[in-house]
Write a protein that holds these residues in place. Sequence first.
Motif, PDB file in Angstrom:
ATOM      1  N   ILE A  96       0.338  -6.734  10.112  1.00 41.62           N
ATOM      2  CA  ILE A  96       1.262  -5.910   9.326  1.00 41.62           C
ATOM      3  C   ILE A  96       0.479  -4.872   8.525  1.00 41.62           C
ATOM      4  O   ILE A  96      -0.737  -5.009   8.328  1.00 41.62           O
ATOM      5  CB  ILE A  96       2.114  -6.756   8.353  1.00 41.62           C
ATOM      6  N   GLU A  97       1.183  -3.841   8.091  1.00 44.25           N
ATOM      7  CA  GLU A  97       0.653  -2.859   7.153  1.00 44.25           C
ATOM      8  C   GLU A  97       1.623  -2.773   5.986  1.00 44.25           C
ATOM      9  O   GLU A  97       2.852  -2.806   6.179  1.00 44.25           O
ATOM     10  CB  GLU A  97       0.504  -1.491   7.812  1.00 44.25           C
ATOM     11  N   LEU A  98       1.107  -2.677   4.782  1.00 44.24           N
ATOM     12  CA  LEU A  98       1.928  -2.565   3.581  1.00 44.24           C
ATOM     13  C   LEU A  98       1.575  -1.274   2.858  1.00 44.24           C
ATOM     14  O   LEU A  98       0.410  -0.996   2.588  1.00 44.24           O
ATOM     15  CB  LEU A  98       1.692  -3.765   2.656  1.00 44.24           C
ATOM     16  N   ASN A  99       2.595  -0.487   2.572  1.00 42.50           N
ATOM     17  CA  ASN A  99       2.419   0.762   1.839  1.00 42.50           C
ATOM     18  C   ASN A  99       3.544   0.866   0.817  1.00 42.50           C
ATOM     19  O   ASN A  99       4.609   1.390   1.099  1.00 42.50           O
ATOM     20  CB  ASN A  99       2.435   1.958   2.791  1.00 42.50           C
ATOM     21  N   GLY A 100       3.304   0.314  -0.371  1.00 47.88           N
ATOM     22  CA  GLY A 100       4.371   0.228  -1.362  1.00 47.88           C
ATOM     23  C   GLY A 100       5.445  -0.718  -0.858  1.00 47.88           C
ATOM     24  O   GLY A 100       5.165  -1.870  -0.516  1.00 47.88           O
ATOM     25  N   GLN A 101       6.680  -0.221  -0.787  1.00 51.48           N
ATOM     26  CA  GLN A 101       7.779  -1.041  -0.280  1.00 51.48           C
ATOM     27  C   GLN A 101       7.981  -0.877   1.227  1.00 51.48           C
ATOM     28  O   GLN A 101       8.913  -1.444   1.790  1.00 51.48           O
ATOM     29  CB  GLN A 101       9.078  -0.677  -1.013  1.00 51.48           C
ATOM     30  N   ARG A 102       7.118  -0.128   1.848  1.00 48.32           N
ATOM     31  CA  ARG A 102       7.225   0.104   3.289  1.00 48.32           C
ATOM     32  C   ARG A 102       6.336  -0.877   4.033  1.00 48.32           C
ATOM     33  O   ARG A 102       5.155  -1.032   3.714  1.00 48.32           O
ATOM     34  CB  ARG A 102       6.804   1.539   3.610  1.00 48.32           C
ATOM     35  N   ILE A 103       6.898  -1.564   5.012  1.00 54.59           N
ATOM     36  CA  ILE A 103       6.133  -2.527   5.798  1.00 54.59           C
ATOM     37  C   ILE A 103       6.220  -2.127   7.267  1.00 54.59           C
ATOM     38  O   ILE A 103       7.263  -1.677   7.745  1.00 54.59           O
ATOM     39  CB  ILE A 103       6.638  -3.973   5.586  1.00 54.59           C
ATOM     40  N   THR A 104       5.122  -2.270   7.953  1.00 53.39           N
ATOM     41  CA  THR A 104       5.058  -2.005   9.383  1.00 53.39           C
ATOM     42  C   THR A 104       4.548  -3.253  10.080  1.00 53.39           C
ATOM     43  O   THR A 104       3.498  -3.789   9.713  1.00 53.39           O
ATOM     44  CB  THR A 104       4.113  -0.832   9.703  1.00 53.39           C
ATOM     45  N   VAL A 105       5.284  -3.706  11.057  1.00 57.14           N
ATOM     46  CA  VAL A 105       4.853  -4.838  11.879  1.00 57.14           C
ATOM     47  C   VAL A 105       4.192  -4.252  13.117  1.00 57.14           C
ATOM     48  O   VAL A 105       4.855  -3.631  13.953  1.00 57.14           O
ATOM     49  CB  VAL A 105       6.046  -5.737  12.260  1.00 57.14           C
ATOM     50  N   ASN A 106       2.891  -4.437  13.239  1.00 58.62           N
ATOM     51  CA  ASN A 106       2.140  -3.840  14.339  1.00 58.62           C
ATOM     52  C   ASN A 106       2.265  -4.610  15.639  1.00 58.62           C
ATOM     53  O   ASN A 106       2.207  -4.019  16.716  1.00 58.62           O
ATOM     54  CB  ASN A 106       0.662  -3.723  13.958  1.00 58.62           C
ATOM     55  N   ASP A 107       2.438  -5.912  15.546  1.00 55.22           N
ATOM     56  CA  ASP A 107       2.537  -6.743  16.752  1.00 55.22           C
ATOM     57  C   ASP A 107       3.594  -7.820  16.496  1.00 55.22           C
ATOM     58  O   ASP A 107       3.288  -8.895  15.968  1.00 55.22           O
ATOM     59  CB  ASP A 107       1.180  -7.379  17.066  1.00 55.22           C
ATOM     60  N   VAL A 108       4.828  -7.500  16.859  1.00 58.76           N
ATOM     61  CA  VAL A 108       5.950  -8.411  16.590  1.00 58.76           C
ATOM     62  C   VAL A 108       5.751  -9.726  17.323  1.00 58.76           C
ATOM     63  O   VAL A 108       5.983 -10.811  16.762  1.00 58.76           O
ATOM     64  CB  VAL A 108       7.291  -7.767  16.991  1.00 58.76           C
ATOM     65  N   ARG A 109       5.323  -9.658  18.561  1.00 59.16           N
ATOM     66  CA  ARG A 109       5.170 -10.886  19.351  1.00 59.16           C
ATOM     67  C   ARG A 109       4.138 -11.815  18.730  1.00 59.16           C
ATOM     68  O   ARG A 109       4.359 -13.020  18.618  1.00 59.16           O
ATOM     69  CB  ARG A 109       4.786 -10.540  20.788  1.00 59.16           C
ATOM     70  N   GLN A 110       3.011 -11.261  18.307  1.00 59.78           N
ATOM     71  CA  GLN A 110       1.970 -12.097  17.720  1.00 59.78           C
ATOM     72  C   GLN A 110       2.396 -12.643  16.366  1.00 59.78           C
ATOM     73  O   GLN A 110       2.131 -13.796  16.033  1.00 59.78           O
ATOM     74  CB  GLN A 110       0.669 -11.301  17.583  1.00 59.78           C
ATOM     75  N   LEU A 111       3.080 -11.805  15.571  1.00 63.67           N
ATOM     76  CA  LEU A 111       3.558 -12.269  14.263  1.00 63.67           C
ATOM     77  C   LEU A 111       4.580 -13.389  14.439  1.00 63.67           C
ATOM     78  O   LEU A 111       4.580 -14.369  13.684  1.00 63.67           O
ATOM     79  CB  LEU A 111       4.170 -11.106  13.481  1.00 63.67           C
ATOM     80  N   ALA A 112       5.453 -13.248  15.444  1.00 62.09           N
ATOM     81  CA  ALA A 112       6.428 -14.298  15.740  1.00 62.09           C
ATOM     82  C   ALA A 112       5.730 -15.581  16.158  1.00 62.09           C
ATOM     83  O   ALA A 112       6.153 -16.689  15.807  1.00 62.09           O
ATOM     84  CB  ALA A 112       7.386 -13.836  16.829  1.00 62.09           C
ATOM     85  N   SER A 113       4.633 -15.436  16.893  1.00 63.31           N
ATOM     86  CA  SER A 113       3.865 -16.614  17.303  1.00 63.31           C
ATOM     87  C   SER A 113       3.255 -17.313  16.095  1.00 63.31           C
ATOM     88  O   SER A 113       3.278 -18.548  16.002  1.00 63.31           O
ATOM     89  CB  SER A 113       2.772 -16.202  18.296  1.00 63.31           C
ATOM     90  N   VAL A 114       2.728 -16.531  15.157  1.00 66.36           N
ATOM     91  CA  VAL A 114       2.141 -17.111  13.947  1.00 66.36           C
ATOM     92  C   VAL A 114       3.202 -17.888  13.167  1.00 66.36           C
ATOM     93  O   VAL A 114       2.947 -18.985  12.654  1.00 66.36           O
ATOM     94  CB  VAL A 114       1.522 -16.009  13.056  1.00 66.36           C
ATOM     95  N   GLY A 115       4.406 -17.330  13.080  1.00 63.53           N
ATOM     96  CA  GLY A 115       5.481 -17.970  12.322  1.00 63.53           C
ATOM     97  C   GLY A 115       6.267 -18.999  13.104  1.00 63.53           C
ATOM     98  O   GLY A 115       7.232 -19.565  12.582  1.00 63.53           O
ATOM     99  N   GLN A 116       5.881 -19.246  14.368  1.00 60.50           N
ATOM    100  CA  GLN A 116       6.640 -20.143  15.250  1.00 60.50           C
ATOM    101  C   GLN A 116       8.119 -19.760  15.224  1.00 60.50           C
ATOM    102  O   GLN A 116       9.008 -20.594  15.015  1.00 60.50           O
ATOM    103  CB  GLN A 116       6.426 -21.602  14.850  1.00 60.50           C
ATOM    104  N   PHE A 117       8.337 -18.479  15.435  1.00 59.25           N
ATOM    105  CA  PHE A 117       9.682 -17.901  15.342  1.00 59.25           C
ATOM    106  C   PHE A 117      10.415 -18.023  16.667  1.00 59.25           C
ATOM    107  O   PHE A 117       9.927 -17.594  17.703  1.00 59.25           O
ATOM    108  CB  PHE A 117       9.576 -16.426  14.938  1.00 59.25           C
ATOM    109  N   ASP A 118      11.587 -18.630  16.632  1.00 56.75           N
ATOM    110  CA  ASP A 118      12.478 -18.719  17.788  1.00 56.75           C
ATOM    111  C   ASP A 118      13.809 -18.130  17.343  1.00 56.75           C
ATOM    112  O   ASP A 118      14.511 -18.704  16.507  1.00 56.75           O
ATOM    113  CB  ASP A 118      12.645 -20.172  18.224  1.00 56.75           C
ATOM    114  N   GLU A 119      14.162 -16.985  17.892  1.00 61.73           N
ATOM    115  CA  GLU A 119      15.332 -16.260  17.382  1.00 61.73           C
ATOM    116  C   GLU A 119      16.669 -16.882  17.787  1.00 61.73           C
ATOM    117  O   GLU A 119      17.722 -16.338  17.473  1.00 61.73           O
ATOM    118  CB  GLU A 119      15.300 -14.806  17.828  1.00 61.73           C
ATOM    119  N   LEU A 120      16.647 -18.043  18.427  1.00 63.59           N
ATOM    120  CA  LEU A 120      17.895 -18.687  18.833  1.00 63.59           C
ATOM    121  C   LEU A 120      18.847 -18.847  17.649  1.00 63.59           C
ATOM    122  O   LEU A 120      20.054 -18.645  17.777  1.00 63.59           O
ATOM    123  CB  LEU A 120      17.594 -20.056  19.460  1.00 63.59           C
TER     124      LEU A 120
END
Length: 274
Positions: free
Chosen positions: A216-240
Amino acid sequence: MTRASARSVPEATPLWLKLSSYLILTDEEKAYLSELERNILRQPPRSDLLQQGEKYRDVRVMREGWAIRHKALPDGRRQVVNFVLPGDIIGMYSTLFESADHSVTTLTAVEVACFPPDRIVELFRGFPRLAAALAWSGAREEAIVAERLLSLGRRTALERTAHLIVELLRRLTTVNMADNGHFTLPVTQEILADALGLSIVHINRTLRRLRDSGLIELNGQRITVNDVRQLASVGQFDELYLHLIRAPKRLERAFSGEERRPHAGGAGEGRRKM
């Protein structure tokens, strides 16, 4: 009841976009939603839109801005249970319960549409497809709260934070408020700590870790997710649990009248043969 005119379809609102992700709305249904949202209220940051224990007065639809749903103990300790984003409804169950079991407080300046609770009953009578879409919205919110409980009980600090960021990205994308991994996150580290059951120091350390890893990148209140798939993997995210699906075919068939109940006689005959 007089239905709203469908001759002139207004501009899409977040609620319209959110419900359209589940059902393809007709022009008449879109016009009704627009009429439902005609009374607009604006509130500044840190305003209570709903207080725990107070009687419901009206139903509110978030059109712009962010708020939090939270519950508190008598000594003031607070738990943020969910974030209220554009398209979300406050007080949807006000026709079923007299008093609120949680509070809703704005994080930013907000714009909400207000209407009396009996309009929900009217909607169920006159627009069953919209009623089904609202039921889906309510069920999805309950699923989000259940997923938050799983995070608090079983996910690590890093997993909780990554999971929440991906969830917010998915929810904001539905209402056209996220673009290519970019979105505004008007949330302090204190609020994140209350939502994720962590200390502010721990939140700070965890966000730094995600940033240093390049996810991710943080710039004040602005956030950018650079790699959604990898971030989802880190969080064990299942969008079901977000139920990002179209309405089941059986529901559409029921609304179109294709499905019919079996004849009482036939059912009885079946029982007699057993």
